[in-house]
Design a protein around this motif. Sequence first.
Motif, PDB file in Angstrom:
ATOM      1  N   ALA A 198      -3.352  12.053  -3.501  1.00 46.15           N
ATOM      2  CA  ALA A 198      -3.339  13.279  -2.724  1.00 46.15           C
ATOM      3  C   ALA A 198      -4.133  14.351  -3.441  1.00 46.15           C
ATOM      4  CB  ALA A 198      -1.905  13.754  -2.505  1.00 46.15           C
ATOM      5  N   GLU A 199      -4.843  15.130  -2.663  1.00 38.42           N
ATOM      6  CA  GLU A 199      -5.612  16.240  -3.234  1.00 38.42           C
ATOM      7  C   GLU A 199      -5.614  17.389  -2.252  1.00 38.42           C
ATOM      8  OE1 GLU A 199     -10.153  17.369  -4.506  1.00 38.42           O
ATOM      9  OE2 GLU A 199      -9.630  15.301  -4.125  1.00 38.42           O
ATOM     10  N   LYS A 200      -5.312  18.573  -2.731  1.00 37.27           N
ATOM     11  CA  LYS A 200      -5.292  19.745  -1.871  1.00 37.27           C
ATOM     12  C   LYS A 200      -6.642  19.932  -1.201  1.00 37.27           C
ATOM     13  CE  LYS A 200      -4.229  24.673  -1.866  1.00 37.27           C
ATOM     14  NZ  LYS A 200      -3.839  25.839  -2.683  1.00 37.27           N
ATOM     15  N   GLY A 201      -6.604  20.100   0.121  1.00 34.46           N
ATOM     16  CA  GLY A 201      -7.826  20.341   0.867  1.00 34.46           C
ATOM     17  C   GLY A 201      -8.494  19.083   1.373  1.00 34.46           C
ATOM     18  N   LYS A 202      -8.163  17.947   0.782  1.00 33.88           N
ATOM     19  CA  LYS A 202      -8.772  16.695   1.219  1.00 33.88           C
ATOM     20  C   LYS A 202      -7.758  15.731   1.814  1.00 33.88           C
ATOM     21  CE  LYS A 202     -12.660  16.806  -2.022  1.00 33.88           C
ATOM     22  NZ  LYS A 202     -13.795  16.663  -1.116  1.00 33.88           N
ATOM     23  N   GLY A 203      -6.490  16.077   1.760  1.00 32.25           N
ATOM     24  CA  GLY A 203      -5.464  15.269   2.372  1.00 32.25           C
ATOM     25  C   GLY A 203      -5.003  14.134   1.482  1.00 32.25           C
ATOM     26  N   LYS A 204      -4.249  13.247   2.088  1.00 33.54           N
ATOM     27  CA  LYS A 204      -3.727  12.069   1.395  1.00 33.54           C
ATOM     28  C   LYS A 204      -4.657  10.894   1.667  1.00 33.54           C
ATOM     29  CE  LYS A 204       0.408   9.148   1.155  1.00 33.54           C
ATOM     30  NZ  LYS A 204       1.744   8.890   1.738  1.00 33.54           N
ATOM     31  N   VAL A 205      -4.984  10.154   0.630  1.00 32.46           N
ATOM     32  CA  VAL A 205      -5.901   9.018   0.757  1.00 32.46           C
ATOM     33  C   VAL A 205      -5.147   7.733   0.461  1.00 32.46           C
ATOM     34  CG1 VAL A 205      -8.062   7.980  -0.031  1.00 32.46           C
ATOM     35  CG2 VAL A 205      -7.815  10.475   0.013  1.00 32.46           C
ATOM     36  N   GLU A 206      -5.174   6.805   1.392  1.00 34.21           N
ATOM     37  CA  GLU A 206      -4.516   5.526   1.212  1.00 34.21           C
ATOM     38  C   GLU A 206      -5.566   4.418   1.311  1.00 34.21           C
ATOM     39  OE1 GLU A 206      -1.268   5.241   3.946  1.00 34.21           O
ATOM     40  OE2 GLU A 206      -0.089   6.748   2.880  1.00 34.21           O
ATOM     41  N   VAL A 207      -5.574   3.553   0.326  1.00 37.15           N
ATOM     42  CA  VAL A 207      -6.556   2.471   0.258  1.00 37.15           C
ATOM     43  C   VAL A 207      -5.813   1.139   0.335  1.00 37.15           C
ATOM     44  CG1 VAL A 207      -8.412   1.429  -1.081  1.00 37.15           C
ATOM     45  CG2 VAL A 207      -8.053   3.915  -1.171  1.00 37.15           C
ATOM     46  N   PHE A 208      -6.288   0.257   1.203  1.00 43.13           N
ATOM     47  CA  PHE A 208      -5.622  -1.009   1.475  1.00 43.13           C
ATOM     48  C   PHE A 208      -6.507  -2.189   1.092  1.00 43.13           C
ATOM     49  CE2 PHE A 208      -3.953   2.225   4.223  1.00 43.13           C
ATOM     50  CZ  PHE A 208      -2.580   2.020   4.200  1.00 43.13           C
ATOM     51  N   ASP A 209      -5.875  -3.244   0.682  1.00 42.51           N
ATOM     52  CA  ASP A 209      -6.594  -4.460   0.317  1.00 42.51           C
ATOM     53  C   ASP A 209      -7.375  -5.045   1.485  1.00 42.51           C
ATOM     54  OD1 ASP A 209      -6.530  -5.007  -2.310  1.00 42.51           O
ATOM     55  OD2 ASP A 209      -4.995  -6.562  -2.233  1.00 42.51           O
ATOM     56  N   SER A 210      -6.848  -4.891   2.687  1.00 42.89           N
ATOM     57  CA  SER A 210      -7.483  -5.496   3.857  1.00 42.89           C
ATOM     58  C   SER A 210      -7.309  -4.596   5.066  1.00 42.89           C
ATOM     59  CB  SER A 210      -6.863  -6.869   4.155  1.00 42.89           C
ATOM     60  OG  SER A 210      -5.528  -6.714   4.620  1.00 42.89           O
ATOM     61  N   GLU A 211      -8.134  -4.829   6.067  1.00 42.99           N
ATOM     62  CA  GLU A 211      -8.021  -4.085   7.316  1.00 42.99           C
ATOM     63  C   GLU A 211      -6.708  -4.415   8.015  1.00 42.99           C
ATOM     64  OE1 GLU A 211      -8.276  -3.136  11.532  1.00 42.99           O
ATOM     65  OE2 GLU A 211      -8.226  -5.161  10.678  1.00 42.99           O
ATOM     66  N   ASP A 212      -6.197  -5.626   7.823  1.00 44.60           N
ATOM     67  CA  ASP A 212      -4.927  -6.004   8.436  1.00 44.60           C
ATOM     68  C   ASP A 212      -3.774  -5.196   7.846  1.00 44.60           C
ATOM     69  OD1 ASP A 212      -3.820  -7.937  10.420  1.00 44.60           O
ATOM     70  OD2 ASP A 212      -2.568  -8.504   8.705  1.00 44.60           O
ATOM     71  N   ASP A 213      -3.769  -5.031   6.512  1.00 47.73           N
ATOM     72  CA  ASP A 213      -2.753  -4.193   5.880  1.00 47.73           C
ATOM     73  C   ASP A 213      -2.860  -2.754   6.365  1.00 47.73           C
ATOM     74  OD1 ASP A 213      -1.681  -6.271   4.414  1.00 47.73           O
ATOM     75  OD2 ASP A 213      -2.740  -5.781   2.569  1.00 47.73           O
ATOM     76  N   LEU A 214      -4.088  -2.274   6.506  1.00 44.04           N
ATOM     77  CA  LEU A 214      -4.306  -0.924   7.026  1.00 44.04           C
ATOM     78  C   LEU A 214      -3.702  -0.793   8.423  1.00 44.04           C
ATOM     79  CD1 LEU A 214      -7.613   1.109   6.922  1.00 44.04           C
ATOM     80  CD2 LEU A 214      -6.375   0.823   9.062  1.00 44.04           C
ATOM     81  N   SER A 215      -3.915  -1.782   9.272  1.00 45.04           N
ATOM     82  CA  SER A 215      -3.424  -1.721  10.648  1.00 45.04           C
ATOM     83  C   SER A 215      -1.907  -1.692  10.713  1.00 45.04           C
ATOM     84  CB  SER A 215      -3.959  -2.912  11.448  1.00 45.04           C
ATOM     85  OG  SER A 215      -5.369  -2.860  11.546  1.00 45.04           O
TER      86      SER A 215
END
Length: 321
Positions: free
Chosen positions: A70-87
């Motif tokens: 998380a960073e002020k002004g840029k929001g929360k960033v979540e990174v996933f191993d795969s597009e399926d996990d993201l979905s």
Amino acid sequence: MASCSPLYFSTPFPTLPSSPSLPKLPRLPFHPSLLSHPFTHKPLPLAFSTGIRGASGSGRFFCRAKASMAEKGKGKVEVFDSEDDLSVSLAKYTADLADKFSKERGSFTVVLSGGSLIKSLRKLVEPPYVDAVDWSTWHVFWVDERVVPKDHDDSNYKLALDGFLSKVPILPGKVYAINDALPAEGAADDYETCLKHLVKSNVISVSAATGFPKFDLMLLGVGPDGHVASLFPGHPLVKENEKWVTFIKNSPKPPPERITFTFPVINSSANIALVVCGAGKAGPVHAALGNDQNSDPLPVGMVSPEGELVWFLDKDAASKL
């Protein structure tokens, strides 16, 4: 009301149970040479979790090998191993917000975009969501649309209908497509008139800070050039600050004629999810979240909502961070 015609029918489903809060995850330092604040160069916090929770609504999803920062002004960033996990995580995030706003206001206003976003929403049409979400409260809009017939392959409406909307029971009259019988300018004016009617009838909230419509959730994709909606790098529409909906006749990406929400409307949102997959979009992700200071930011870097901003990235899209 402006032409926002009903296109399918349904019966209501029970509301999704509220999710209990989970304990905070441990925070681990991250080496500043890999990810640091663009101005102070101080390291950002990083959180890890393994496994997937909440498949039946028992809490927020935490996908395998997901990194959150998380960073002020840029929001929360979540990174996933795969597009399926993201979905999987995107479905839970969307369903949780739908449940929250449906209970608070009796409705949920969600804005879709085109591109790969609809594919990333596919988990919502599977159990447990397809049978548990109260779809009767949903009102669906488009952040931009190509001025083509609704059955045209370039239509964002058709993309959403085929991949998502036809698989869930949205009530009649709550899917707000553009009037494709009008030229671009007329279609933009008509859509703005439709939004103003829905504001007056209290379907759409209004930002107390800006006076622009305040949607509950806006789901945005990003182009390889860093455009969002139909707001392209270097185009004058990026600076439009009065209209709610405007039009473009010379889009650098075909088809040339489109309508689009403006940045004041986008940034008045209560929640925005920026959903980005693929190495081809790693450049604009880095431009928006990396350490480089750019006096002329890409449109994606101009997304800054009043409420919460969450980036959903697969590891390829995050590869240059």
